[in-house]
Design a protein around this motif. Structure first.
Motif, short mmCIF file in Angstrom:
data_model
loop_
_atom_site.label_atom_id
_atom_site.label_comp_id
_atom_site.label_asym_id
_atom_site.label_seq_id
_atom_site.Cartn_x
_atom_site.Cartn_y
_atom_site.Cartn_z
N LEU A 1 0.91 -1.21 -0.04
CA LEU A 1 0.26 0.03 0.03
C LEU A 1 1.04 1.27 0.06
O LEU A 1 1.88 1.29 0.73
N LEU A 2 0.46 2.25 -0.65
CA LEU A 2 1.24 3.48 -0.56
C LEU A 2 0.34 4.37 0.35
O LEU A 2 -1.15 4.48 0.07
N LEU A 3 0.71 4.73 1.47
CA LEU A 3 0.08 5.47 2.46
C LEU A 3 0.86 6.84 2.67
O LEU A 3 1.81 7.04 2.64
N SER A 4 -0.08 7.64 3.04
CA SER A 4 0.57 9.36 3.29
C SER A 4 -0.67 9.71 4.61
O SER A 4 -1.78 9.37 4.45
N GLU A 5 0.01 10.82 5.17
CA GLU A 5 -0.76 11.28 6.47
C GLU A 5 -0.57 12.63 6.30
O GLU A 5 -0.13 13.35 5.72
N ARG A 6 -1.00 13.35 7.42
CA ARG A 6 -0.98 14.80 7.77
C ARG A 6 0.05 14.71 8.64
O ARG A 6 0.23 13.94 9.59
N PHE A 7 0.90 16.06 8.70
CA PHE A 7 2.12 15.82 9.75
C PHE A 7 1.31 16.16 11.29
O PHE A 7 0.28 16.71 11.21
N HIS A 8 2.11 15.33 12.19
CA HIS A 8 1.84 15.52 13.55
C HIS A 8 2.03 16.99 14.20
O HIS A 8 3.32 17.17 14.07
N GLU A 9 1.44 17.61 14.74
CA GLU A 9 1.51 18.94 15.18
C GLU A 9 0.25 19.08 16.14
O GLU A 9 -0.68 18.50 16.34
N ILE A 10 0.65 19.96 17.05
CA ILE A 10 -0.42 20.70 17.94
C ILE A 10 -1.55 21.27 17.22
O ILE A 10 -1.38 21.96 16.30
N PRO A 11 -2.78 20.89 17.47
CA PRO A 11 -3.96 21.17 16.84
C PRO A 11 -4.00 23.06 16.99
O PRO A 11 -3.41 23.58 18.02
N SER A 12 -4.48 23.58 15.95
CA SER A 12 -4.15 25.10 15.62
C SER A 12 -4.89 25.82 16.86
O SER A 12 -4.38 26.74 17.33
N ASP A 13 -5.93 25.29 17.35
CA ASP A 13 -6.59 26.14 18.39
C ASP A 13 -5.89 25.86 19.87
O ASP A 13 -6.64 26.34 20.87
N ALA B 1 -6.26 16.93 13.63
CA ALA B 1 -5.92 15.96 14.35
C ALA B 1 -5.64 16.09 15.77
O ALA B 1 -4.86 17.07 16.20
N GLY B 2 -6.73 15.54 16.73
CA GLY B 2 -6.43 15.74 18.33
C GLY B 2 -7.42 16.50 18.64
O GLY B 2 -7.80 16.46 20.00
#
Length: 664
Positions: A55-67, A420-421
């Motif tokens: 499978l080719l998989l990709s994600e969004r970068f792990h970081e603190i939620p904007s708010d 995310a989060g």
């Protein structure tokens, strides 16, 4: 459609659901789930099936939620911070919101995952000011089996090993081939400044469709991250790759249905139509057929206003195309299923100072069980309602090897969207599979069956595809801290993979293809042999072609099932004809499943690359090899036990709509 007809359809579906619930779920009736990996490398927002069970998989970068952030990455104050200091301090020190733990020496959001061997390999690609971040892209398998990836997102000052990375992937067109992601085209630059100081360019949340002529349409999306009150962000156009231009793309062509449905028009549901080869697309609640040969567009039927939000992001349900068979004339039946009922006050509306919009989030709204289907190429096409057994928002649908459709995952409350989060946009995961059999009539207890229950919830950014062994693999979901404040400080990034084995896995003595003898390439309308390892050719009842899938945001536009015509039966083989045209079966890699007269697919499909350029001589057949196909094995009457349900259904429908007689 009359009110009386709607009531009848709802009553039929409701009692079909009751009969589905009444069944005891066993692996033989509802399949079974199994967690097969604790770590897929990334939390798979995007998934594409590759050869050899990879499978080719990709994600969004792990970081603190904007708010939750007090400061932006460049150190300036974050105006979107919610003011919760304790939460901000915890997030700043938490290992959860650091770069993905699986990263090695380079910064990336992508990997290849080997399902069979439970191994991942992170994949490096250019991530700079000229190209990069592929999060929220559109993808499709091309004719040669490579993966076209179009569009993406912007990212500023992402820290990794002492360096800050800034990237813009919105205009990129890339191809993934043999482990390498290469930029092959670029969408137009629009130098008008948007409200955050950047430009309005490219596509975020587009749909990509491989066309019968082996090109690819890149359709819709927005030019910047979701700004629903700013019409300048809309990109109601399509471009086609490749093209004899400096940027390898045709000039954008306007699409009226995308202009009319802003802002709930992202990731438009789109399919190549098997008769005309034109593109059916649904955005929000409106549909159209796009003639990419001349730039024309014909309006199609609109979904009714039924107290359900429009069926595009963030309120999407799922969708699929029924199997294309000789019996149905290879006619498309497109389904949309699930989504979000308007059952609660939208977020912010209880604040007198809040500016209200019809498209505002509704994180407390219930998922809907309502489905609709239509035949887009019929004269006077309309959407026909039908309910599935379980209400759910953002589920995923898969064409299974036996011709049924599996519906998986999603949420009972809320919908897609959010960092995310944050975790509040969707909750109450719906983990039970539902199996839909389009060959059964409305009201039959076997049309909708509630199946096994998954271990791992799949909510926002969950993905899935059919594997060549006929199972379904699931990964991703990056708001796994959904269940309330007591879970907010847990890891939202799901790295586990789970596999669903449909009921046909539990039919004993399933047949096997002689994989080494199956053609690896074929053209259209070509006869090919389907060889078996045992003398069981007479038992073959169907041969199914299923296209390799690409999955994101409840879409899997690549997948479709085409039944191949069986020309001859032999002792240990059958002779079949490949689809007549690329309209019926767009070019690319397809899984070949032979299905026996018990409904059991072979244990492992062959992969065949289908293209016009692969045309070869028809397979030879010795008439002395011909045998008579066997009938379906006799056994318990499949309809036994259903008469009680039908009788109750008749009585209640009669009561609801007034004097209706039995209708099956």
């Amino acid at each position: 459609m009359t009110h009386r007809t709607l009531l009848m359809a709802s009553a039929v579906a409701a009692f079909s659901s009751l009969s589905a619930y009444a069944q005891t779920v066993t692996p033989a009736t509802g399949g079974a789930f199994e967690v097969v990996s604790q770590n897929t490398g990334v939390s798979a927002v995007h998934m594409a099936l590759l050869p050899n069970d990879k499978l080719l998989l990709s994600e969004r970068f792990h970081e603190i939620p904007s708010d939750w952030r007090r400061f932006n990455q460049d150190g300036t104050p974050n105006l979107a911070w919610n003011g919760d200091l304790a939460q901000a301090l915890w997030a700043e020190s938490s290992p959860i919101y650091q770069p993905n733990k699986n990263l090695g020496d380079f910064f990336t959001d992508a990997c290849e995952f080997d399902v069979t061997n439970n191994k991942f390999e992170m994949k490096n690609y250019a991530f700079d000011t000229q190209q990069g971040y592929s999060f929220c892209n559109g993808a499709s398998q091309l004719a040669d089996g490579t993966i076209l990836i179009a569009g993406g997102d912007q990212k500023w000052n992402m820290p990794f090993k002492g360096k800050n990375y800034t990237s813009d992937g919105r205009r990129d067109v890339r191809v993934y081939n043999n482990g390498i992601l290469t930029k092959v085209g670029e969408m137009p630059l629009d130098t008008r400044a948007n409200k955050t100081g950047g430009d309005y360019s490219g596509r975020w949340y587009p749909t990509v469709i491989t066309l019968p002529d082996e090109r690819a349409m890149i359709l819709g999306g927005h030019k910047v991250y979701f700004k629903p009150t700013d019409p300048e962000v809309n990109n109601p156009t399509y471009e086609i790759f490749p093209a004899p231009t400096p940027k390898n793309l045709t000039a954008p062509v306007n699409v009226n249905v995308l202009a009319a449905t802003f802002p709930i028009n992202m990731y438009p549901i789109s399919y190549v139509l098997p008769q005309s080869g034109q593109i059916f697309t649904l955005a929000g609640n409106r549909s159209a057929t796009i003639n990419y040969a001349n730039g024309g567009e014909t309006p199609g039927p609109s979904l009714p206003e039924d107290n359900v939000y429009p069926r595009s992001f963030p309120f999407a349900g799922t969708n699929w195309m029924n199997p294309l068979t000789k019996a149905n004339g290879y006619k498309a039946t497109v389904w949309v299923c699930g989504g979000v009922n308007r059952t609660a006050t939208p977020d912010g509306w209880d604040n007198a100072n809040f500016t209200r919009h019809w498209f505002d989030n509704c994180s407390n709204c219930d998922g809907t069980a309502r489905c609709y289907h239509t035949n887009p190429e019929d004269s006077g096409a309309a959407w026909v309602p039908e309910d599935m057994p379980l209400g759910r928002s953002q589920p995923q649908a898969i064409n299974l090897a036996d011709g049924k459709v599996g519906i998986f995952g999603g949420s009972g409350i809320g919908h897609q969207g959010g960092d995310a989060g944050v975790g509040y946009m969707a909750r109450n995961p719906v983990n039970k599979a539902v199996l839909f059999d389009p060959s059964q009539p409305v009201g039959n207890a076997k049309r909708w069956v509630v199946g096994a229950e998954a271990t791992v919830p799949r909510l926002y950014h969950g993905t899935s595809v059919l594997r060549t062994d006929g199972s379904v693999v699931f990964a991703g979901s990056d708001e796994q801290n959904y269940s309330g404040d007591n879970q907010r400080r847990t890891d939202p990034y799901e790295l586990r993979a789970e596999v669903y084995k449909p009921p046909y896995f539990y039919i004993p003595d399933r047949l096997s293809l002689d994989l080494g003898s199956v053609a690896t390439k074929a053209g259209y309308g070509q006869s090919i042999l389907v060889p078996l390892t045992t003398p069981a050719g007479a038992k073959i009842a169907a041969v199914h072609f299923i296209r390799y899938g690409t999955s994101t945001h409840t879409l899997n536009i690549d997948q479709r099932l085409v039944e191949l015509e069986i020309l001859k039966w032999g002792k240990d083989k059958v002779l079949v004809k490949t689809p007549a045209t690329a309209n019926i079966a767009p070019p690319g890699n397809w899984m070949l499943f032979a299905v026996d007269n018990r409904g059991a697919p072979v244990v492992q499909a062959a992969t065949i690359n289908l293209r016009t350029v692969n045309a070869a001589a028809d397979a030879t057949w010795n008439e002395a090899d011909t045998v008579t196909p066997e009938a379906k094995p006799s056994g318990k009457d499949a309809s036994s036990g259903a008469m009680g349900v039908k009788g109750v259904l008749w009585a209640v429908v009669s009561a609801v709509v007034g004097g209706v007689v039995a209708f099956w």
